[in-house]
Design a protein around this motif. Structure first.
Motif, PDB file in Angstrom:
ATOM      1  N   ASP A  98      38.124  36.870  35.900  1.00  0.00           N
ATOM      2  CA  ASP A  98      37.956  35.708  36.508  1.00  0.00           C
ATOM      3  C   ASP A  98      38.458  35.446  37.871  1.00  0.00           C
ATOM      4  OD1 ASP A  98      36.644  34.454  34.254  1.00  0.00           O
ATOM      5  OD2 ASP A  98      38.492  33.805  33.298  1.00  0.00           O
ATOM      6  N   ILE A  99      39.087  36.557  38.208  1.00  0.00           N
ATOM      7  CA  ILE A  99      39.685  36.729  39.718  1.00  0.00           C
ATOM      8  C   ILE A  99      38.586  37.592  40.545  1.00  0.00           C
ATOM      9  CG2 ILE A  99      41.681  37.299  41.073  1.00  0.00           C
ATOM     10  CD1 ILE A  99      43.280  36.787  38.593  1.00  0.00           C
ATOM     11  N   SER A 100      38.411  37.345  41.850  1.00  0.00           N
ATOM     12  CA  SER A 100      37.614  38.326  42.427  1.00  0.00           C
ATOM     13  C   SER A 100      38.346  38.025  44.004  1.00  0.00           C
ATOM     14  CB  SER A 100      36.316  37.921  42.656  1.00  0.00           C
ATOM     15  OG  SER A 100      36.090  36.633  43.027  1.00  0.00           O
ATOM     16  N   VAL A 101      38.048  39.112  44.910  1.00  0.00           N
ATOM     17  CA  VAL A 101      38.730  39.031  46.298  1.00  0.00           C
ATOM     18  C   VAL A 101      37.445  39.096  47.257  1.00  0.00           C
ATOM     19  CG1 VAL A 101      39.897  40.692  47.799  1.00  0.00           C
ATOM     20  CG2 VAL A 101      40.914  40.012  45.490  1.00  0.00           C
ATOM     21  N   LEU A 102      37.523  38.399  48.314  1.00  0.00           N
ATOM     22  CA  LEU A 102      36.455  38.569  49.055  1.00  0.00           C
ATOM     23  C   LEU A 102      37.262  38.740  50.726  1.00  0.00           C
ATOM     24  CD1 LEU A 102      33.361  38.079  50.068  1.00  0.00           C
ATOM     25  CD2 LEU A 102      33.890  35.500  50.479  1.00  0.00           C
ATOM     26  N   ILE A 103      36.610  39.885  51.351  1.00  0.00           N
ATOM     27  CA  ILE A 103      37.207  40.370  52.690  1.00  0.00           C
ATOM     28  C   ILE A 103      36.492  39.358  53.793  1.00  0.00           C
ATOM     29  CG2 ILE A 103      37.782  42.492  54.086  1.00  0.00           C
ATOM     30  CD1 ILE A 103      37.556  44.236  51.587  1.00  0.00           C
ATOM     31  N   ALA A 104      37.495  38.988  54.382  1.00  0.00           N
ATOM     32  CA  ALA A 104      36.928  38.231  55.593  1.00  0.00           C
ATOM     33  C   ALA A 104      36.765  38.939  56.749  1.00  0.00           C
ATOM     34  CB  ALA A 104      38.217  36.952  55.790  1.00  0.00           C
ATOM     35  N   LEU A 105      35.599  39.249  56.980  1.00  0.00           N
ATOM     36  CA  LEU A 105      35.031  40.441  57.971  1.00  0.00           C
ATOM     37  C   LEU A 105      34.804  39.479  59.355  1.00  0.00           C
ATOM     38  CD1 LEU A 105      32.910  42.702  56.146  1.00  0.00           C
ATOM     39  CD2 LEU A 105      35.134  43.549  57.197  1.00  0.00           C
ATOM     40  N   GLY A 106      34.535  38.308  59.183  1.00  0.00           N
ATOM     41  CA  GLY A 106      34.074  37.678  60.543  1.00  0.00           C
ATOM     42  C   GLY A 106      32.572  38.274  60.959  1.00  0.00           C
TER      43      GLY A 106
END
Length: 427
Positions: A98-106
């Motif tokens: 239920d956990i995910s990670v999103l990389i903030a690339l801009g």
């Protein structure tokens, strides 16, 4: 005469300065590094600022999205604290599924799989789904309306769809957003290109050749149009929690702040001011500065932050003697391309059409070249340095001799041996 040392790449350069000419030596203040990272992480999570603790925000069965900084912000050392946040979520009954990670690339390039693993750490990479944000892909974005500054709000769909969103990042002085961290994880981090470009254009006044808005600058939050727009957009998205790190000049954790994305972040900003904001009573005729050695002076693009800090400590038309090895050249591929525009006005017009952060850094470099005399000690080719509007020299001795010839026999001198990290604040 007294001798002073400055970092240059992996070596040191020494200067002899007459003591009576010296105004200030600007260095970051010392703070004790965190010795038990896990303990401090948990303390921050359990004692948040401006929100209830996570155990009262997140319920088992909800899906949780963590937004993290990309590989260009590796100095934040996300992999050293992210595992403790995720393990804490597990303790609250939130499963890895239920956990995910999103990389903030801009607007940055996509991450490689190796970079994803470096960002989140080996264990989390093998346990948790990790995704890249792509600001150029409309299929990834949700439209959420328009900000009061007229910015169209496009945010990654995973952020909008998640039951709970946690922003992470690191706090530093920022060239035009006042400070890094906080809501910058949302904009530009996981925003669409139209959102990013409209927001970043707020660093300039409206209208043709109107110039930079001086309120969009380092150390300024209230009245900074770009930062206010970022905050408004982030408040509309309304992330549930923030976790930001504060580090010293050597890359050690000093503090973690957690809670409301604005209130907790502001505490971190005040710590940065205390560490890196150095009060000065008078502006200098000559600033001798180092970016801080490798990797802070790995390329010219990274060294622009030092140039910008120097502006705050020197008089208009003063001299900056900058030590920046630039062993990897200019840095961002597009940096030099912006110097096809031979005036600030033309560069500004091009940026308003297609704003990019390397383009803004190029504008800042050109701005420094126009309003200061910058002597650059570097490994760059002489013709390249001249194209940028700077004065190229190859040795500290030659640089100091030239600086004195430009300022006169007894200039008032400020030394900035950690120029990338210290911001002069006139009192």
């Amino acid at each position: 005469m007294s001798e002073y040392s400055f970092k240059y790449g992996s070596t040191l350069c020494n200067f002899e300065i007459q003591s009576e000419d010296l105004l200030h030596i600007l260095k970051p203040r010392y703070a004790d590094p965190i010795t038990d990272v896990q303990k401090k992480c948990i303390e921050a999570l359990m004692n948040p600022i401006g929100t209830p603790p996570l155990e009262r925000i997140i319920n088992p069965g909800e899906n949780v999205l963590l937004i993290v900084s990309d590989i260009t912000r590796a100095w934040i050392r996300t992999n050293q604290f992210l595992i403790h946040i995720i393990n804490y979520l597990n303790d609250l009954g939130i499963s890895d599924q239920d956990i995910s990670v999103l990389i903030a690339l801009g607007t940055h390039r996509p991450s490689t799989e190796e970079e994803k693993q470096l960002i989140v750490g080996d264990e989390i990479y093998n346990r948790i789904a990790v995704y890249d944000h792509d600001c150029f892909d409309p299929e990834q974005l949700s439209y959420l309306g328009t900000s009061s500054a007229g910015t169209p709000i496009y945010i990654h769909k995973k952020v909008v769809a998640a039951d709970r969103v946690i922003l992470t990042g690191g706090i530093v002085f920022h060239l035009f957003a006042g400070f890094g961290g906080g809501a910058k994880g949302m904009v530009p981090g996981v925003a669409g290109l139209d959102t990013i470009q409209h927001n970043h254009r707020l660093t300039f006044y409206e209208g043709e050749s109107a110039g930079l808005n001086p309120d969009a600058c380092s150390n300024k939050i209230e009245g900074n149009p770009m930062r206010q727009d970022i905050t408004e957009i982030c408040r509309k998205v309304n992330p549930d929690f923030l976790f930001n790190a504060v580090l010293d000049a050597e890359g050690n954790f000093i503090e973690f702040v957690a809670g409301d994305f604005e209130t907790a972040w502001l505490k971190g900003c005040n710590i940065i001011r205390q560490l890196y904001g150095v009060e000065v009573q008078q502006k200098a005729d000559l600033i001798i500065a180092s970016a801080g050695g490798y990797p802070k002076d790995i390329n010219l693009y990274q060294s622009v932050k030092t140039m910008d800090n120097c502006i705050f400590g020197g008089k208009e038309d003063s001299v900056i003697l900058l030590l920046a090895e630039c062993r990897d050249g200019l840095g961002a591929d597009e940096f030099l391309q912006w110097f096809q525009y031979d005036t600030l006005e033309k560069m500004e017009a091009a940026l308003k059409q297609n704003f990019t952060v390397p383009g803004y850094a190029a504008y800042k470099a050109a701005y420094v070249a126009k309003y200061r005399k910058l002597i650059l000690v570097s490994a760059l080719e002489e013709k390249v340095v001249k194209k940028l509007g700077f004065i190229p020299v190859k040795s500290p001795e030659e640089a100091l001799s030239l600086a004195y010839s430009l300022t006169g026999e007894h200039p008032k001198i400020t030394l900035m041996p950690y120029g990338a990290n210290t911001l002069p604040i006139l009192i």
